[in-house]
Design an enzyme around this catalytic site. Sequence first.
Site, PDB file in Angstrom:
ATOM      1  N   GLY A   2       0.795  -1.237   0.000  1.00 17.54           N
ATOM      2  CA  GLY A   2       0.000   0.000   0.000  1.00 17.54           C
ATOM      3  C   GLY A   2       0.816   1.270   0.000  1.00 17.54           C
TER       4      GLY A   2
ATOM      5  CE  LYS B 179      -6.754  13.412   2.397  1.00 22.77           C
ATOM      6  NZ  LYS B 179      -5.359  13.522   1.975  1.00 22.77           N
TER       7      LYS B 179
ATOM      8  CB  ILE C 170       1.074  17.339   3.125  1.00 26.73           C
ATOM      9  CG1 ILE C 170       0.892  16.373   1.946  1.00 26.73           C
ATOM     10  CG2 ILE C 170       1.381  16.573   4.412  1.00 26.73           C
ATOM     11  CD1 ILE C 170       2.104  15.495   1.658  1.00 26.73           C
TER      12      ILE C 170
ATOM     13  CB  ALA D 123      -2.529   7.980  -4.594  1.00 32.54           C
TER      14      ALA D 123
ATOM     15  CG  HIS E 127     -32.755  21.952  -8.227  1.00 31.87           C
ATOM     16  ND1 HIS E 127     -31.906  23.029  -8.078  1.00 31.87           N
ATOM     17  CD2 HIS E 127     -33.884  22.241  -7.516  1.00 31.87           C
ATOM     18  CE1 HIS E 127     -32.504  23.948  -7.324  1.00 31.87           C
ATOM     19  NE2 HIS E 127     -33.693  23.486  -6.962  1.00 31.87           N
TER      20      HIS E 127
END
Length: 544
Positions: A113, A125, A256, A391, A514
């Site tokens: 990863g 996140k 960052i 990423a 909408h």
Amino acid sequence: AVLVAVNDTVSEGTPLVRLALEDVDVAAPAREAAPEDDAAPTRKPASSDDVAPTAETVGDEVAATAAPTPASADADHAEVLVLGAGPGGYTAAFRAADLGKHVVLVERDPVLGGVCLNAGCIPSKVLLHLAEVIHETEGLAAAGVSFDAPRLDFAKIHAHVDRVVSRLNQGLAKLADQRGVRVLTGSGRFIGPNRVEVETESGSHALSFDAAIVAVGSRPATLPGMPDDPRVLDSTSALRVDPEARRLLVVGGGIIGLEMAAVYDALGAEVTVVELLPQLMPGTDPDLVRPLARSIARRYAGVHLETRVTGVEATDEGLLVHFEGGKAPDAAVYDRVLVAIGRVPNGDRIDLERAGVQVDERGFVPTDDRLRTNVPHIYAIGDVTGSPMLAHKATHEGAIAAESICGLPSAFDAAIPSVAYTDPEIAWVGLTEAEARERGLAVEKSVFPWVASGRALGIGRTEGSTKLLFDAESGRLRGAGIVGPSAGELIAEATLAIELGANAEDLALTIHPHPTLSETLGFAAQIAAGTITDLYLPKKRADS
Ligand code: FAD
């Protein structure tokens, strides 16, 4: 298999022949995957003068060495060797395996990863989601709904982040396994044009390869003269939010730094940001940054532009930081200092010169649009190839490199969206206004202010705006910038529009649901098309 031809130049470490034992059954599941011929190209084709490698291509070592090998290929040989298992590396490995190659994926960390999953995009996140919810509840007071101050259990917060990361780690390990990708845990470096040496827990292993993909990513840049003190954080250590960080200084007002500032602010720290340049998020169009700059100027203890950190001293009371320039004090004490001044590529740490691969003075590995380095059977992808260090750029490049190795006519030709998950979010794609000016490109700009959006008003976030830049000649969308909540989600429509060569009319005639923030893209396009009815702009009326 004989791996060299008459007149080939070989050097120490170049494999000459490959021998396989017939009675050893190491059939890899990857070999049962779809044969290469069935695999439809999914990337944009390379230009016609930059064709896929063939046995005839002069100097193209891939063609000479990457012919499919029997399933009984020895364990120390890879048809495709991928160095680094971040988003670029694992995507490349999986795509190459899906195209029928025997792939070895070398990763120094015990989990797959890379930075993105383990110390970047995902953990940050998760924390930013907590920050967003905290901010949103605060914002509801004006609408008559108030909450008590949040009670924070930092051990639980960290366990929550770890759970998310670990689930994705496990998912990646399974995906590698399902494809028959061999994962070798250890630190690799090149020892020749077709060989790497991998330092593992059980010792050093040499592997040969037909083609290699360098995906070793980047590391945080350091500030010279910082004390060796655990209170000095980088983007990795800062992800373990410490309740002791009551006064935090963030050095670097880039994406960052500002994302981590948002996390610490929401979790109760008093945050100060210091940036050397005159603008936060340098390089981003100033109109997009302005709403964020205004918001954090109110929330944070200080935001100092054009200010340099000249020294940091470790004291019992905290880290004593000296400043120069701007409106910062001469010195101030902080509990923690986060250095977020950018990232440096890892291209200088894997002995690429022993494979003949050029690395520039900053550690980046130059490539062509098929991600080939100057050594045609060695590719490089992701952060190690240059900016933007994102990423989704790494994954896109990973797939192209794998497809290129497998003979598909793939090449990089795509708009790359960027997102700052700050509050408000800022997202942009394609051409920026600054870039258009620099390159002398004629564009038509249309901006829809969110103050005229029913949805933005409803959620109390009217500071946003949606900007579209159309080519003045062809009318096609060339770039877009959005500031406001969910800008990172909204930018995907503009990205697709650029890819499809859409013009203002295409976007203006697309029915947007909408009331949504996505309507702001349609409205901005209607401004350009002269058909907007949700604003009154006399000069832009269709009949004018
Ligand atoms: P990396 O993810 O850096 O992976 C490289 C891998 O190679 C690592 O696993 C490393 O251990 C391994 N490696 C290095 N050297 C060797 C060696 N010699 N032998 C074996 N293995 C080796 N990007 C986004 O798009 N969105 C975001 O929201 C986002 N948020 C971020 C937040 C933070 C705090 C940070 C730090 C970064 C963020 N990024 C984000 C950037 C993103 O993480 C990188 O662009 C991305 O991880 C690059 O992928 P990569 O495959 O090139 O390299």
